[in-house]
Design an enzyme around this catalytic site. Structure first.
Site, short mmCIF file in Angstrom:
data_model
loop_
_atom_site.label_atom_id
_atom_site.label_comp_id
_atom_site.label_asym_id
_atom_site.label_seq_id
_atom_site.Cartn_x
_atom_site.Cartn_y
_atom_site.Cartn_z
N CYS A 73 5.21 -13.43 -0.12
CA CYS A 73 4.22 -13.89 -1.11
C CYS A 73 4.38 -15.32 -1.61
O CYS A 73 3.40 -16.05 -1.74
CB CYS A 73 4.23 -12.95 -2.31
SG CYS A 73 3.40 -11.40 -1.93
N SER B 254 -4.59 -6.63 -2.33
CA SER B 254 -3.96 -7.73 -1.57
C SER B 254 -3.99 -9.00 -2.41
O SER B 254 -4.92 -9.23 -3.17
CB SER B 254 -4.73 -7.99 -0.27
OG SER B 254 -4.77 -6.85 0.52
N ARG C 113 2.82 2.70 12.85
CA ARG C 113 3.21 2.66 11.43
C ARG C 113 2.91 4.00 10.75
O ARG C 113 3.73 4.53 10.00
CB ARG C 113 2.49 1.53 10.72
CG ARG C 113 3.32 0.97 9.60
CD ARG C 113 2.77 -0.34 9.09
NE ARG C 113 3.89 -1.13 8.57
CZ ARG C 113 3.75 -2.25 7.91
NH1 ARG C 113 2.58 -2.76 7.70
NH2 ARG C 113 4.80 -2.91 7.48
N ASN D 100 -2.98 -7.11 4.95
CA ASN D 100 -2.28 -8.39 4.91
C ASN D 100 -3.25 -9.58 4.90
O ASN D 100 -4.34 -9.52 5.46
CB ASN D 100 -1.27 -8.50 6.05
CG ASN D 100 -1.76 -7.90 7.33
OD1 ASN D 100 -2.58 -7.00 7.32
ND2 ASN D 100 -1.29 -8.42 8.44
N PHE E 82 2.38 -6.50 -8.72
CA PHE E 82 3.48 -7.38 -9.09
C PHE E 82 4.83 -6.83 -8.64
O PHE E 82 5.88 -7.32 -9.06
CB PHE E 82 3.49 -7.63 -10.60
CG PHE E 82 2.29 -8.38 -11.09
CD1 PHE E 82 2.18 -9.75 -10.87
CD2 PHE E 82 1.24 -7.74 -11.72
CE1 PHE E 82 1.06 -10.47 -11.30
CE2 PHE E 82 0.12 -8.44 -12.16
CZ PHE E 82 0.03 -9.81 -11.94
N GLY F 14 0.81 -1.23 0.00
CA GLY F 14 0.00 0.00 0.00
C GLY F 14 0.84 1.27 0.00
O GLY F 14 0.58 2.19 -0.78
C1 UDX Z 1 -0.08 -7.29 1.99
C2 UDX Z 1 -0.33 -8.77 1.75
O1 UDX Z 1 0.50 -9.51 2.61
C3 UDX Z 1 -0.07 -9.17 0.36
O2 UDX Z 1 -0.57 -10.47 0.15
C4 UDX Z 1 -0.79 -8.29 -0.57
O3 UDX Z 1 -0.43 -8.57 -1.89
C5 UDX Z 1 -0.61 -6.83 -0.25
O4 UDX Z 1 -0.81 -6.55 1.10
P1 UDX Z 1 2.08 -6.01 2.64
O5 UDX Z 1 1.73 -4.63 2.21
O6 UDX Z 1 3.47 -6.48 2.47
O7 UDX Z 1 1.29 -7.07 1.83
O8 UDX Z 1 1.53 -6.27 4.13
P2 UDX Z 1 1.86 -5.46 5.43
O9 UDX Z 1 3.17 -4.77 5.30
O10 UDX Z 1 1.58 -6.38 6.59
O11 UDX Z 1 0.75 -4.29 5.43
C6 UDX Z 1 -0.62 -4.45 5.66
C7 UDX Z 1 -1.11 -3.27 6.52
O12 UDX Z 1 -2.52 -3.32 6.62
C8 UDX Z 1 -0.56 -3.25 7.95
O13 UDX Z 1 0.14 -2.04 8.19
C9 UDX Z 1 -1.83 -3.37 8.83
O14 UDX Z 1 -1.75 -2.61 10.02
C10 UDX Z 1 -2.90 -2.83 7.90
N1 UDX Z 1 -4.27 -3.25 8.25
C11 UDX Z 1 -4.55 -4.56 8.41
C12 UDX Z 1 -5.27 -2.29 8.36
O15 UDX Z 1 -5.02 -1.10 8.24
N2 UDX Z 1 -6.55 -2.70 8.63
C13 UDX Z 1 -6.87 -4.01 8.82
O16 UDX Z 1 -8.05 -4.32 9.07
C14 UDX Z 1 -5.83 -4.96 8.70
C1 UDX Z 2 7.65 -11.44 -5.44
C2 UDX Z 2 7.33 -11.23 -6.93
O1 UDX Z 2 8.54 -11.11 -7.66
C3 UDX Z 2 6.44 -10.02 -7.12
O2 UDX Z 2 6.07 -9.88 -8.48
C4 UDX Z 2 5.20 -10.18 -6.25
O3 UDX Z 2 4.35 -9.07 -6.35
C5 UDX Z 2 5.59 -10.38 -4.79
O4 UDX Z 2 6.45 -11.52 -4.68
P1 UDX Z 2 9.37 -10.39 -3.72
O5 UDX Z 2 8.87 -11.42 -2.76
O6 UDX Z 2 9.48 -8.99 -3.26
O7 UDX Z 2 8.45 -10.35 -5.02
O8 UDX Z 2 10.83 -10.83 -4.19
P2 UDX Z 2 11.50 -11.60 -5.41
O9 UDX Z 2 12.50 -10.71 -6.01
O10 UDX Z 2 10.51 -12.18 -6.32
O11 UDX Z 2 12.32 -12.74 -4.65
C6 UDX Z 2 11.66 -13.75 -3.90
C7 UDX Z 2 12.67 -14.70 -3.30
O12 UDX Z 2 13.30 -15.50 -4.30
C8 UDX Z 2 13.80 -14.00 -2.54
O13 UDX Z 2 14.09 -14.71 -1.36
C9 UDX Z 2 14.96 -14.06 -3.50
O14 UDX Z 2 16.21 -14.01 -2.87
C10 UDX Z 2 14.71 -15.40 -4.16
N1 UDX Z 2 15.32 -15.49 -5.51
C11 UDX Z 2 14.88 -14.71 -6.53
C12 UDX Z 2 16.36 -16.40 -5.74
O15 UDX Z 2 16.77 -17.12 -4.82
N2 UDX Z 2 16.90 -16.48 -6.99
C13 UDX Z 2 16.49 -15.71 -8.03
O16 UDX Z 2 17.03 -15.84 -9.14
C14 UDX Z 2 15.44 -14.79 -7.79
#
Ligand code: UDX
Ligand code: UDX
Length: 480
Positions: free
Chosen positions: A282, A134, A42, A94, A172, A17
């Site tokens: 993810c 999400s 946060r 989340n 993505f 977000g």
């Molecule tokens: C989240 C999901 O994990 C992921 O699957 C999705 O693609 C995108 O959103 P991320 O942004 O990484 O990813 O999660 P996180 O950093 O935990 O942030 C979610 C936020 O939502 C937290 O700050 C939490 O406090 C907030 N939240 C949660 C609200 O504001 N209201 C709620 O009811 C629940």
């Molecule tokens: C992933 C997807 O790439 C993104 O499109 C989606 O929205 C969220 O999930 P992220 O989890 O941020 O993104 O990281 P990513 O760069 O995809 O790496 C994921 C894991 O795979 C990491 O632990 C990374 O170290 C590992 N990785 C990636 C490898 O070990 N080898 C590689 O060649 C690439």
């Protein structure tokens, strides 16, 4: 009817977000963007005057926050107020894996999504487009829709004329390159039914994304495409890690194999780096969702296929800790190991599902004394992940006992002078600063025989030539 969006609210100021809304605000100066979150701490961090204190580290994010914050980008805890003034609401909360009940350990827990949809239903006014951002199991938009449409049943406002459209617009972005990915996306995916709502969201992206890259699908395809993209990427990492293990056993080099297959344009060269196992919030969650869905629809073989990507990843993490123990004569008791990197990859402070967690837990269990360095991860986070206090926070009278038995950890703030009396160094995250370590100096300080384990291929082996460090590198069988 053309819908013009002037006021956006995003529920959830997390890794997705926060950066997504920052880029929308930056590229659409005429749109007011309010990011709301229930977590007060946060939001306070998002509003901190010192940009080093933003709750999320992403290269380039601080510059955008500096440009837009308090102009057309605001962070607040007042969820109700900003839902009611918005004409488009992104749900970016989340969706962790369920811990109990039906689908425990696999299905996503949608309680936060449901809570957000209920808040939208309660406070939205006029026509509102709700966008699910999400990562969710397929058919979640239906849940959101149902909750929004049921508003009429529980609303106590007689003349409640609020209406909704629901779109799926999966994110993505990859952490560490989030700003680059948002500014130059490979594609933007918009799933939905209502043409006007789709157009309204498309118009926002058109401010900086070529229309050719904006794909429209039905809502279920959009949701499934997100799970599938992550599953394919994770599967590639497990594939190359499996070949790495085979390289080590047979005398091949996984980097050479990866390069050779990457030249095949059908395979492509990206995402072929062998490492300590994939992490991040993810990959595992999304695959487990696919497994759950496949089981639910009676497709056992499909479920087994995807499940093996996750079980392999776990095996691979254990493989690394096992081989370290083996090289250090089968026991780590009282041995000092310097761990370089704890984040799940470089350029992020995120440790969710990081391979470092399992590997460090295993090494501590074997009695090692770990000294962990990460440029962006603090000791509080490591402590939560390992479920263990750092050595320096342990009561004085306990310290001696623990020191004798081994099995503890602490952080180090710099790699300078960090290697004194270390038996081994283990690279777990590919931070570029680890490329510049003076290995001759490190070697002179370490206890012999000394080992360097590089699970990320960041160390140039030629830089170790004049040292007496034993070197192990992921997928490197050349020395057998
Ligand atoms: C989240 C999901 O994990 C992921 O699957 C999705 O693609 C995108 O959103 P991320 O942004 O990484 O990813 O999660 P996180 O950093 O935990 O942030 C979610 C936020 O939502 C937290 O700050 C939490 O406090 C907030 N939240 C949660 C609200 O504001 N209201 C709620 O009811 C629940
Ligand atoms: C992933 C997807 O790439 C993104 O499109 C989606 O929205 C969220 O999930 P992220 O989890 O941020 O993104 O990281 P990513 O760069 O995809 O790496 C994921 C894991 O795979 C990491 O632990 C990374 O170290 C590992 N990785 C990636 C490898 O070990 N080898 C590689 O060649 C690439």
């Amino acid at each position: 009817m053309e819908i013009s969006i002037r006021n956006i609210c995003c529920i959830g100021a997390g890794y997705v977000g926060g950066p997504t809304m920052a880029v929308i605000a930056d590229r659409c100066p005429n749109i007011l963007v309010n990011v709301v979150d229930v977590n007060k701490e946060r939001i306070d961090l998002w509003n901190s005057s010192n940009l080093d204190n933003l709750p999320i580290y992403e290269p380039g994010l601080d510059e955008i926050i500096k440009r837009c914050r308090d102009k057309n980008l605001f962070f607040s805890n007042d969820v109700e107020k900003f839902i009611s003034s918005a004409d488009m609401i992104f749900i970016s909360v989340n969706t962790p894996t369920k811990k109990k009940g039906i689908g425990a350990g696999k299905a996503s827990d949608l309680k936060w999504v449901e809570a957000s949809a209920r808040q939208v239903a309660a406070f939205a006014t006029g026509h509102t487009i709700v966008v699910e951002k999400s990562t969710l199991p397929v058919r979640t938009a239906e849940v959101i829709k149902e909750i929004l449409l049921s508003k009429k049943d529980f609303s106590d406002q007689e003349n409640d004329s609020s209406t909704f459209d629901v779109l799926s617009n999966p994110e993505f972005l990859a952490e560490g390159t989030a700003i680059h990915d948002l500014e130059n996306p490979d594609r933007v995916l918009i799933g939905g039914e209502d043409k006007d709502a789709i157009k309204a969201l498309t118009n926002i992206y058109k401010n900086w994304v070529s229309p050719k890259k904006i794909l429209e699908t039905n809502i279920w395809s959009s949701e499934l495409a997100k799970l599938t993209a992550n599953a394919f990427l994770a599967q590639r990492v497990s594939s190359i890690n499996s070949i790495g293990a085979l390289c080590e056993a047979t005398g091949a080099d996984v980097r050479e194999v990866a390069k050779a297959i990457g030249f095949d344009s059908r395979i492509g060269s990206k995402f072929l780096d062998a490492g300590p196992g994939f992490g991040g919030s993810c990959f595992k969650k999304d695959i487990l969702n696919l497994v759950y869905l496949s089981e639910y629809f009676g497709l056992k073989e499909v479920a087994d296929f995807w499940n093996s990507v996750v079980t392999f990843n776990t095996w691979h993490q254990h493989r690394i800790s096992r081989l370290i123990t083996k090289k250090l004569f089968g026991t780590l008791s009282g041995k000092k190991i310097v761990v370089l990197g704890f984040a799940f990859k470089s350029n992020t402070n995120d440790t969710r599902e990081s391979a470092a967690i399992q590997i460090c837990k295993n090494l501590i269990e074997e009695g090692a004394a770990l000294f962990i360095h990460d440029p962006k991860v603090n000791h509080q986070q490591i402590s939560r992940d390992l479920n263990l206090k750092p050595f320096s926070f342990i009561e004085k009278n306990e310290k001696e006992k623990i020191k004798n038995h081994g099995g503890y950890w602490d952080t180090i703030s710099s790699t300078k002078n960090a290697f004194k009396d270390a038996d081994a160094i283990l690279v777990l995250t590919e931070w570029s600063e680890y490329k510049n370590i003076d290995w001759a100096n490190a070697s002179s300080q370490m206890r012999k025989p000394s080992w360097l384990f590089d699970s990320r291929s960041v160390i140039d082996p030629t830089k170790l030539e004049n040292t007496d460090i034993n070197f192990w590198r992921i997928g490197d069988g050349l020395k057998i």
